[in-house]
Design an enzyme around this catalytic site. Structure first.
Site, PDB file in Angstrom:
ATOM      1  CG  ASN A 206      -2.081  -0.928   0.960  1.00 61.82           C
ATOM      2  OD1 ASN A 206      -2.336  -1.441  -0.196  1.00 61.82           O
ATOM      3  ND2 ASN A 206      -2.704  -1.336   2.187  1.00 61.82           N
TER       4      ASN A 206
ATOM      5  CE1 TYR B  11       2.238   4.670   8.504  1.00 63.15           C
ATOM      6  CE2 TYR B  11       3.627   5.607  10.393  1.00 63.15           C
ATOM      7  CZ  TYR B  11       2.986   5.656   9.457  1.00 63.15           C
ATOM      8  OH  TYR B  11       2.315   6.975   9.067  1.00 63.15           O
TER       9      TYR B  11
ATOM     10  CG  ASN C 100       2.197  11.722  18.432  1.00 63.35           C
ATOM     11  OD1 ASN C 100       3.283  11.686  17.967  1.00 63.35           O
ATOM     12  ND2 ASN C 100       1.520  10.596  18.775  1.00 63.35           N
TER      13      ASN C 100
ATOM     14  N   GLY D  53       8.224  -1.246  20.079  1.00 65.24           N
ATOM     15  CA  GLY D  53       8.221  -0.231  19.092  1.00 65.24           C
ATOM     16  C   GLY D  53       8.275   1.112  19.459  1.00 65.24           C
ATOM     17  CG  ASP D  54       4.848   3.123  21.857  1.00 66.60           C
ATOM     18  OD1 ASP D  54       4.587   3.072  20.696  1.00 66.60           O
ATOM     19  OD2 ASP D  54       4.179   2.772  22.482  1.00 66.60           O
TER      20      ASP D  54
HETATM   21  N1  UFG Z   1      -0.275   5.154  24.502  1.00 63.09           N
HETATM   22  C1  UFG Z   1      -0.828   4.475  25.830  1.00 63.09           C
HETATM   23  N2  UFG Z   1      -1.931   3.783  25.718  1.00 63.09           N
HETATM   24  C2  UFG Z   1      -2.929   3.653  24.712  1.00 63.09           C
HETATM   25  C3  UFG Z   1      -2.281   4.177  23.416  1.00 63.09           C
HETATM   26  C4  UFG Z   1      -1.149   4.764  23.547  1.00 63.09           C
HETATM   27  O1  UFG Z   1      -0.010   4.539  26.596  1.00 63.09           O
HETATM   28  O2  UFG Z   1      -3.729   3.063  24.928  1.00 63.09           O
HETATM   29  C5  UFG Z   1       0.812   5.675  24.564  1.00 63.09           C
HETATM   30  C6  UFG Z   1       1.817   5.305  23.275  1.00 63.09           C
HETATM   31  O3  UFG Z   1       2.724   4.116  24.105  1.00 63.09           O
HETATM   32  C7  UFG Z   1       2.670   6.513  22.996  1.00 63.09           C
HETATM   33  C8  UFG Z   1       1.560   7.334  23.267  1.00 63.09           C
HETATM   34  O4  UFG Z   1       0.587   7.032  24.117  1.00 63.09           O
HETATM   35  O5  UFG Z   1       3.611   6.603  23.986  1.00 63.09           O
HETATM   36  C9  UFG Z   1       1.144   8.135  21.948  1.00 63.09           C
HETATM   37  O6  UFG Z   1       0.514   6.707  21.047  1.00 63.09           O
HETATM   38  P1  UFG Z   1      -0.154   6.918  19.655  1.00 63.09           P
HETATM   39  O7  UFG Z   1      -0.708   5.728  19.486  1.00 63.09           O
HETATM   40  O8  UFG Z   1      -1.242   7.699  19.968  1.00 63.09           O
HETATM   41  O9  UFG Z   1       0.760   7.603  18.748  1.00 63.09           O
HETATM   42  P2  UFG Z   1       2.268   7.099  18.430  1.00 63.09           P
HETATM   43  O10 UFG Z   1       3.369   7.988  18.912  1.00 63.09           O
HETATM   44  O11 UFG Z   1       2.459   5.583  18.633  1.00 63.09           O
HETATM   45  O12 UFG Z   1       1.980   7.261  16.726  1.00 63.09           O
HETATM   46  C10 UFG Z   1       2.291   8.407  16.011  1.00 63.09           C
HETATM   47  C11 UFG Z   1       1.478   8.363  14.732  1.00 63.09           C
HETATM   48  C12 UFG Z   1       1.945   7.349  13.955  1.00 63.09           C
HETATM   49  C13 UFG Z   1       3.448   7.391  13.685  1.00 63.09           C
HETATM   50  C14 UFG Z   1       4.124   7.614  15.103  1.00 63.09           C
HETATM   51  C15 UFG Z   1       5.465   7.494  14.916  1.00 63.09           C
HETATM   52  O13 UFG Z   1       0.055   8.141  15.045  1.00 63.09           O
HETATM   53  O14 UFG Z   1       1.115   7.373  12.645  1.00 63.09           O
HETATM   54  O15 UFG Z   1       3.597   8.601  15.892  1.00 63.09           O
HETATM   55  O16 UFG Z   1       6.244   7.131  15.860  1.00 63.09           O
HETATM   56  F1  UFG Z   1       3.866   6.484  13.192  1.00 63.09           F
END
Ligand code: UFG
Length: 326
Positions: free
Chosen positions: A92, A141, A170, A281-282
């Site tokens: 994709n 991703y 974000n 992966g966070d």
């Molecule tokens: N988190 C929690 N609980 C949850 C969901 C998220 O503690 O139920 C934490 C995650 O561990 C992270 C933070 O909240 O530390 C933010 O998480 P999100 O899933 O909201 O966003 P991400 O930072 O993982 O993802 C964002 C974008 C992605 C991008 C990524 C880059 O949404 O598209 O940043 O790392 F790829």
């Protein structure tokens, strides 16, 4: 300008389309509605339901509508899913993306703005992150988004297509019409709002042992309307050059616990937290330096305060969102 927006029925795409229509651009959305929603598309825009692999339909749509620039937002965009289904992400985000570039070349469209991501940086060594920092994505991703950025450079050299890659941090918040609702939902702010309204029993906090001020991950939340406005500015460079820009608010960012507390303050509702293991992966912290886009294009985020961002998402939910977007 006549603009094609791929993924314009999605969460960020639908707000980009609103901003373009507001500025009197002629917009056609190209979306397969696999995750986006027809109702999220601004009524001022046209909608072609199609898949990015369909070169014939793409070329036809570009030519028929006299498209001068493409904003490419259609993608698979869940980090955790990308780990489980890397082939879907390659197909994709890279293969289909290249069909789009080939179709643009055939239709003589030479401008593209691309939705890239902070995930191209992986686990950065220092903050705030500059566009020139090392690119070491830690999941499929981020890898596929980086690979498409590289394809853009190939098509610039080979076909004279100018690009602007916007690396989002974000995205959060809502416009009056469009907000964030995914199925399944994985993003922090919509999930905390669900915990506040009782739609889910609690919010899982993914790890409290990170080396940050309260042990939880730090992120740079940027309002979706500010993100959308950056696309309009990015279109303006494409007569002259190609470039890459970070998009975040910078500063100290916000920890997961600060976000939860801010949602409590905005909604006045109780939210139960449950501490669980880290999510694989966070990265610990992702904070953008957005000096480049501020200095070069005059971008200035209007909604920098987390409370304001959350208030907009909360207002959208309370009005009983009629146009769920993904
Ligand atoms: N988190 C929690 N609980 C949850 C969901 C998220 O503690 O139920 C934490 C995650 O561990 C992270 C933070 O909240 O530390 C933010 O998480 P999100 O899933 O909201 O966003 P991400 O930072 O993982 O993802 C964002 C974008 C992605 C991008 C990524 C880059 O949404 O598209 O940043 O790392 F790829």
């Amino acid at each position: 300008m006549n603009i094609l927006v791929t993924g314009g029925a999605g969460y960020i795409g639908s707000v980009v389309v609103e901003e373009l229509a507001e500025s009197r651009h002629e917009v056609v959305v190209y979306d397969d509605l696999s995750t986006g929603h027809r109702e999220a598309v601004d009524p001022r825009a046209g909608l072609v339901i199609g898949n990015l692999h369909n070169s014939e339909l793409l070329v036809h749509t570009l030519v028929e509508n006299g498209v001068e620039a493409v904003i490419h937002m259609a993608a698979s965009a869940l980090v955790s899913e990308s780990v489980l289904q890397p082939e879907k992400y390659y197909d994709n985000n890279v293969v289909a993306g290249e069909v789009l570039l080939q179709s643009m070349a055939k239709a003589d469209v030479t401008k593209i703005v691309f939705s890239s991501t902070a995930a191209v940086y992986g686990e950065p060594g220092c903050q705030p992150i500059l566009e020139t920092d090392p690119l070491h994505p830690t999941n499929p991703y981020g890898e596929t988004k980086l690979e498409f950025e590289r394809k853009l450079e190939h098509y610039r050299l080979g076909n004279g297509i100018n690009y602007a890659s916007l690396r989002y941090f974000n995205a959060a918040g809502a416009s009056k019409r469009c907000g964030e609702i995914h199925d399944p939902e994985t993003h922090l702010i919509p999930l905390v709002l669900q915990a506040a309204t009782g739609k889910i029993p609690h919010i899982d906090v993914f790890g409290v042992d990170y080396p940050t001020r309260d042990g939880t991950c730090v992120r740079d939340y940027v309002h979706v309307i500010d993100l959308a406005r950056a696309h309009l500015l990015a279109l303006e460079i494409l007569d002259e050059k190609s470039d890459v820009y970070n998009l975040g608010c910078g500063g100290a960012g916000y920890t997961v616990r600060e976000v939860i507390e801010a949602v409590r303050e905005v909604t006045g509702l109780e939210i139960i937290e449950r501490v669980v293991e880290r999510r694989p992966g966070d990265p610990t912290a992702l904070i953008a330096s957005s000096e480049k886009i501020k200095n070069e294009l005059g971008w200035e985020p209007e909604f920098q305060d987390l409370h304001t961002i959350i208030e907009s998402a909360w207002a959208w939910i309370r009005q009983g969102y009629k146009s769920p977007s993904n």
